[in-house]
Motif scaffolding. Sequence first.
Motif, mmCIF file in Angstrom:
data_model
loop_
_atom_site.group_PDB
_atom_site.id
_atom_site.type_symbol
_atom_site.label_atom_id
_atom_site.label_comp_id
_atom_site.label_asym_id
_atom_site.label_seq_id
_atom_site.Cartn_x
_atom_site.Cartn_y
_atom_site.Cartn_z
ATOM 1 N N GLU A 95 -17.081 11.102 -9.787
ATOM 2 C CA GLU A 95 -16.253 12.142 -10.788
ATOM 3 C C GLU A 95 -15.032 12.518 -9.442
ATOM 4 N N CYS A 96 -15.648 12.582 -8.322
ATOM 5 C CA CYS A 96 -14.415 12.688 -7.487
ATOM 6 C C CYS A 96 -13.252 12.154 -7.360
ATOM 7 N N LEU A 97 -13.744 10.825 -7.538
ATOM 8 C CA LEU A 97 -12.608 9.846 -7.043
ATOM 9 C C LEU A 97 -11.521 9.791 -7.970
ATOM 10 N N PRO A 98 -10.261 9.307 -6.687
ATOM 11 C CA PRO A 98 -9.134 9.120 -8.063
ATOM 12 C C PRO A 98 -9.190 8.057 -9.563
ATOM 13 N N GLN A 99 -8.711 8.501 -10.451
ATOM 14 C CA GLN A 99 -9.216 7.764 -12.327
ATOM 15 C C GLN A 99 -8.854 6.454 -11.655
ATOM 16 N N ARG A 100 -7.799 5.944 -10.695
ATOM 17 C CA ARG A 100 -8.059 4.178 -10.514
ATOM 18 C C ARG A 100 -9.468 3.745 -9.557
ATOM 19 N N LYS A 101 -9.778 4.604 -9.171
ATOM 20 C CA LYS A 101 -10.849 4.444 -8.144
ATOM 21 C C LYS A 101 -12.324 4.359 -9.158
ATOM 22 N N ARG A 102 -12.496 5.423 -10.304
ATOM 23 C CA ARG A 102 -13.842 5.307 -10.816
ATOM 24 C C ARG A 102 -13.373 4.111 -11.578
ATOM 25 N N ASP A 103 -12.227 4.124 -12.070
ATOM 26 C CA ASP A 103 -12.142 2.767 -12.951
ATOM 27 C C ASP A 103 -12.615 1.205 -12.335
ATOM 28 N N GLN A 104 -12.594 1.133 -10.774
ATOM 29 C CA GLN A 104 -13.274 0.056 -10.064
ATOM 30 C C GLN A 104 -14.039 0.210 -9.804
ATOM 31 N N VAL A 105 -14.901 1.300 -10.112
ATOM 32 C CA VAL A 105 -16.221 1.333 -9.315
ATOM 33 C C VAL A 105 -17.377 1.079 -10.642
ATOM 34 N N ALA A 106 -16.588 1.784 -11.760
ATOM 35 C CA ALA A 106 -17.047 0.982 -13.386
ATOM 36 C C ALA A 106 -17.257 -0.109 -13.787
ATOM 37 N N GLN A 107 -15.520 -1.324 -12.948
ATOM 38 C CA GLN A 107 -15.779 -2.400 -13.264
ATOM 39 C C GLN A 107 -16.735 -2.763 -12.698
ATOM 40 N N ALA A 108 -17.031 -2.416 -11.047
ATOM 41 C CA ALA A 108 -17.667 -3.070 -10.501
ATOM 42 C C ALA A 108 -19.134 -3.362 -10.949
ATOM 43 N N VAL A 109 -19.623 -1.772 -11.252
ATOM 44 C CA VAL A 109 -21.266 -1.651 -11.322
ATOM 45 C C VAL A 109 -21.517 -2.117 -12.817
ATOM 46 N N GLU A 110 -20.689 -2.565 -13.694
ATOM 47 C CA GLU A 110 -20.536 -3.521 -15.235
ATOM 48 C C GLU A 110 -20.986 -5.073 -14.325
ATOM 49 N N VAL A 111 -20.433 -5.068 -13.340
ATOM 50 C CA VAL A 111 -20.415 -7.021 -12.748
ATOM 51 C C VAL A 111 -21.893 -6.614 -12.424
ATOM 52 N N VAL A 112 -22.266 -5.831 -11.266
ATOM 53 C CA VAL A 112 -23.364 -5.997 -10.457
ATOM 54 C C VAL A 112 -24.488 -5.868 -11.355
ATOM 55 N N GLY A 113 -24.302 -4.969 -12.708
ATOM 56 C CA GLY A 113 -25.232 -4.818 -13.992
ATOM 57 C C GLY A 113 -26.223 -3.651 -13.722
ATOM 58 N N SER A 114 -26.015 -2.710 -12.832
ATOM 59 C CA SER A 114 -26.854 -2.092 -12.018
ATOM 60 C C SER A 114 -26.965 -0.888 -13.367
ATOM 61 N N MET A 115 -27.921 -0.644 -13.876
ATOM 62 C CA MET A 115 -28.342 0.897 -14.684
ATOM 63 C C MET A 115 -27.611 2.078 -13.931
ATOM 64 N N VAL A 116 -27.881 2.576 -12.660
ATOM 65 C CA VAL A 116 -27.982 3.849 -12.123
ATOM 66 C C VAL A 116 -26.978 4.028 -11.740
ATOM 67 N N ILE A 117 -26.124 2.783 -10.929
ATOM 68 C CA ILE A 117 -25.179 3.407 -9.823
ATOM 69 C C ILE A 117 -24.402 4.510 -10.467
ATOM 70 N N GLY A 118 -23.984 5.306 -10.006
ATOM 71 C CA GLY A 118 -22.689 6.517 -10.769
ATOM 72 C C GLY A 118 -23.514 6.956 -11.381
ATOM 73 N N LYS A 119 -25.088 7.244 -12.015
ATOM 74 C CA LYS A 119 -24.785 8.207 -13.038
ATOM 75 C C LYS A 119 -26.030 9.036 -12.255
ATOM 76 N N PHE A 120 -26.053 10.449 -13.805
ATOM 77 C CA PHE A 120 -27.410 11.102 -13.160
ATOM 78 C C PHE A 120 -28.517 10.191 -13.532
ATOM 79 N N ILE A 121 -29.410 10.781 -12.821
ATOM 80 C CA ILE A 121 -30.491 9.910 -13.069
ATOM 81 C C ILE A 121 -31.695 10.486 -14.095
ATOM 82 N N THR A 122 -32.135 10.111 -14.820
ATOM 83 C CA THR A 122 -32.763 10.703 -15.922
ATOM 84 C C THR A 122 -34.589 9.987 -16.178
ATOM 85 N N LYS A 123 -35.260 10.954 -16.539
ATOM 86 C CA LYS A 123 -36.687 10.094 -16.540
ATOM 87 C C LYS A 123 -36.570 8.789 -17.254
ATOM 88 N N ASP A 124 -35.514 8.385 -18.474
ATOM 89 C CA ASP A 124 -35.597 7.166 -19.086
ATOM 90 C C ASP A 124 -34.984 5.796 -18.315
#
Length: 168
Positions: A69-98
């Motif tokens: 959340e503290c990253l500049p918007q462009r870098k957040r978008d890059q991270v979001a794209q990379a997370v989507e490619v990797v397929g992680s459910m938990v990177i960059g997210k608040f961890i819930t019981k689910d």
Amino acid sequence: MNSSLPFDDPALAAAAVRARRLLNRRAMVGAAASVVPVPGLDWLVDAALLSRLIPAISAEFGLSAEQVECLPQRKRDQVAQAVEVVGSMVIGKFITKDLVIRASAAVGRRMAIGRAARFVPLAGQALSAAIGYMAIRYLGEQHIRDCMQVCRQAGLRLPSSEPAPLLH
């Protein structure tokens, strides 16, 4: 177990070492809980361990929800794209019981066998501890690899000398 990804970035390599050190300690706690023949205790301990371990590993790589959340918007978008490619459910997210339950479903069968084995005196308890340790290690190692891959794909550079705060 080392990642198959090359360590071309010393800061990334250092983050992986710190994350694996944390992972080993937490997996030992999970293994100890697996030995205790109290129904449900091991599941509670594993869920608690994973709900703290996953964000701590993410933090080592600058990928906790707060850090992203503290990253500049462009870098957040890059991270979001990379997370989507990797397929992680938990990177960059608040961890819930689910999320913990969905992430641990990958090793659920192994863990169930270990849970049943602990009721066999000595050998079963040793097997249960080994399976519990391996299950936590597997999930943690996979998360470390995912974090490394996201950092590389997003071009995220970590500070070389400052480790992220860890929960012990």
